[in-house]
Scaffold this motif. Structure first.
Motif, short mmCIF file in Angstrom:
data_model
loop_
_atom_site.label_atom_id
_atom_site.label_comp_id
_atom_site.label_asym_id
_atom_site.label_seq_id
_atom_site.Cartn_x
_atom_site.Cartn_y
_atom_site.Cartn_z
N GLY A 137 0.83 -1.21 0.00
CA GLY A 137 0.00 0.00 0.00
C GLY A 137 0.86 1.25 0.00
N GLU A 138 1.95 1.23 0.77
CA GLU A 138 2.86 2.38 0.80
C GLU A 138 3.47 2.59 -0.59
N ARG A 139 3.81 1.47 -1.23
CA ARG A 139 4.42 1.56 -2.58
C ARG A 139 3.41 2.13 -3.59
N ARG A 140 2.18 1.61 -3.54
CA ARG A 140 1.15 2.12 -4.47
C ARG A 140 0.87 3.59 -4.22
N ALA A 141 0.88 3.98 -2.95
CA ALA A 141 0.63 5.39 -2.61
C ALA A 141 1.74 6.25 -3.20
N ARG A 142 2.98 5.78 -3.05
CA ARG A 142 4.12 6.55 -3.59
C ARG A 142 3.96 6.76 -5.08
N GLU A 143 3.54 5.69 -5.75
CA GLU A 143 3.33 5.77 -7.21
C GLU A 143 2.26 6.80 -7.56
N ALA A 144 1.29 6.93 -6.66
CA ALA A 144 0.20 7.89 -6.91
C ALA A 144 0.55 9.29 -6.40
N GLY A 145 1.80 9.47 -5.93
CA GLY A 145 2.25 10.80 -5.50
C GLY A 145 1.99 11.11 -4.04
N HIS A 146 1.69 10.08 -3.22
CA HIS A 146 1.45 10.32 -1.79
C HIS A 146 2.54 9.65 -0.97
N ARG A 147 2.80 10.26 0.16
CA ARG A 147 3.83 9.70 1.03
C ARG A 147 3.16 9.23 2.31
N ILE A 148 3.31 7.97 2.65
CA ILE A 148 2.76 7.49 3.93
C ILE A 148 3.67 6.42 4.52
N ARG A 149 3.71 6.37 5.83
CA ARG A 149 4.38 5.28 6.54
C ARG A 149 3.36 4.66 7.49
N VAL A 150 3.23 3.34 7.45
CA VAL A 150 2.25 2.66 8.30
C VAL A 150 2.95 1.66 9.21
N GLY A 151 2.68 1.76 10.49
CA GLY A 151 3.16 0.77 11.45
C GLY A 151 1.97 -0.01 11.99
N ALA A 152 2.21 -1.26 12.40
CA ALA A 152 1.10 -2.07 12.94
C ALA A 152 1.15 -2.09 14.46
N LEU A 153 -0.03 -2.09 15.06
CA LEU A 153 -0.15 -2.35 16.50
C LEU A 153 -0.90 -3.68 16.63
N LEU A 154 -0.38 -4.61 17.40
CA LEU A 154 -1.09 -5.87 17.60
C LEU A 154 -1.98 -5.76 18.83
#
Ligand code: 2ND
Ligand code: ZN
Length: 384
Positions: A137-154
């Motif tokens: 998802g981060e990679r697809r967002a980058r391709e679409a011109g958006h920057r995001i970082r996602v971390g998981a909480l269990l």
């Protein structure tokens, strides 16, 4: 004159403003169309609607029950379609894309691995599928011109008895995509101290955790989460308002617990729309976030469950701007609060604040000034 006028953001500016999200459930944010497609592919026939728009409405209405227990019943359907590697990967990838599209630059997204084992996956396979989905998802967002970082909480479910096991899982994956731990589920009758062993284990490991507390149950739950369990943040924590008195003359008096929460800068993961649905607040205007912001608590704005609440970070801020007249400065304050409270290392949080958040808001404010100047000179020339 313009410099004294508050920068009230437009809906478009709210969407483009960099936002930070600390409290969002993966199984509470699926696209309705995805639920229907996975249900068809996997043979799940329990969905109440089979057309995306209608299904979206169904979730919002069913969650609008005034009780946390009834609100939580709707997750049976989302969890039912999150039982295979492919489904988890897809849902996580779409989650990162949707958040990025909405202007979220950093998110911590939580889910309970123990709720995704019905298709035969192991806990580790669940975590790995979700992590890979977030990276995609981060990679697809980058391709679409958006920057995001996602971390998981269990998350561990508070009515169950797997918290220590899930805490150990979070600790095992702490250097590969998992940034912390949480407990969720019905609050009344399931105090945080039931899972003390998990919290003590995480503290010994110098790991981070948040606890859903002070949502459907009041101050004792918050007190336990902080003083018995040692939570770094409070999931909701909205009922801290019960320990704050505002006199007729407007004088504010904090009880011991509220004072502790403010003095220690305990982050509150506030989720306004979700609170209206579960009955924790009666309206946006009456939501404690207004007072907590005025009193400088470490308040943050969150979505909780985008599907069940029909919301997004932008929509939460739209409601707050409309209700409390918040400006870009207020938005930036909430966003910096959230980034300071994230579970990633200090230097990385600082870099996000200095390189992404502050420049993002500065740009929006200069746009705003430009617009004001253009409007003023435009009206001056017409008048002249
Ligand atoms: O707001 C909430 N309070 C308590 N539990 C919640 C809330 N939103 C979602 N959950 C539960 C239902 C999900 O299945 C679980 C893991 O994300 O967490
Ligand atoms: Zn929650």
């Amino acid at each position: 004159m313009t410099s004294q006028t508050p920068h009230v953001p437009t809906a478009d500016q709210i969407r483009r403003a960099p936002k930070v999200l600390l409290h969002d459930h993966l199984d509470g944010g699926l696209r309705p169309g995805t639920i229907i497609e996975i249900a068809r592919a996997t043979g799940y026939d329990g969905l109440p609607e089979t057309e995306p728009d209608k299904l979206g409405i169904w979730f919002r209405e069913a969650a609008d029950s005034g009780s946390l227990e009834r609100y939580l019943e709707t997750f049976a359907h989302t969890c039912a379609v999150m039982q295979t590697r492919e489904a988890l990967f897809r849902v996580a990838a779409e989650c990162a894309q949707d958040l990025a599209e909405d202007g979220v630059v950093y998110a911590e997204v939580r889910y309970a691995p123990e709720q995704h084992l019905e298709g035969g996956l192991t806990l580790e396979e669940v975590v790995e599928a979700v992590n890979e989905g977030f990276r995609e998802g981060e990679r697809r967002a980058r391709e679409a011109g958006h920057r995001i970082r996602v971390g998981a909480l269990l998350t561990a479910m508070r009515h169950a008895a797997r918290a220590l096991e899930i805490a150990e899982l979070a600790n095992r994956y702490r250097d590969s995509g998992v940034v912390g731990f949480d407990i969720a589920g019905a609050e009344a009758g399931y105090p945080p101290t039931r899972h003390l062993d998990a919290f003590e284990y995480l503290k010994r490991e110098n790991n981070h955790f948040t606890i859903h507390a002070g949502e459907a149950f009041g101050l004792p739950s918050i007190w336990q989460a902080l003083q018995w369990c040692g939570a770094d943040r409070l999931g909701h924590g909205v009922r801290i308002i019960d320990d704050i008195e505002v006199g007729d003359d407007g004088e504010v008096r904090l009880g011991r617990l509220a004072a502790y929460v403010r003095d220690k800068r305990v982050p509150l993961e506030l989720c306004p729309t979700s609170n209206l649905q579960t009955g924790a607040a009666a309206s946006y205007a009456e939501h404690p976030i207004g007072l907590l912001r005025t009193l400088h608590f470490r308040a943050t704005v969150n979505t909780d469950n985008r599907l069940m609440s029909g919301t997004s970070m932008s929509r939460e801020f739209e409601h707050l701007v409309e209700t409390f007249g918040y400006t870009l400065d207020d938005m930036q304050w909430f966003t910096v609060n959230a980034m300071k409270s994230a579970f990633i290392p200090f230097d990385e949080r600082l870099a996000m604040i200095n390189d992404v958040i502050k420049p993002g808001y500065a740009e929006l404010k200069s746009e705003w000034l430009f617009r004001q100047t253009a409007t003023t000179s435009g009206s001056a020339s017409t008048a002249g």
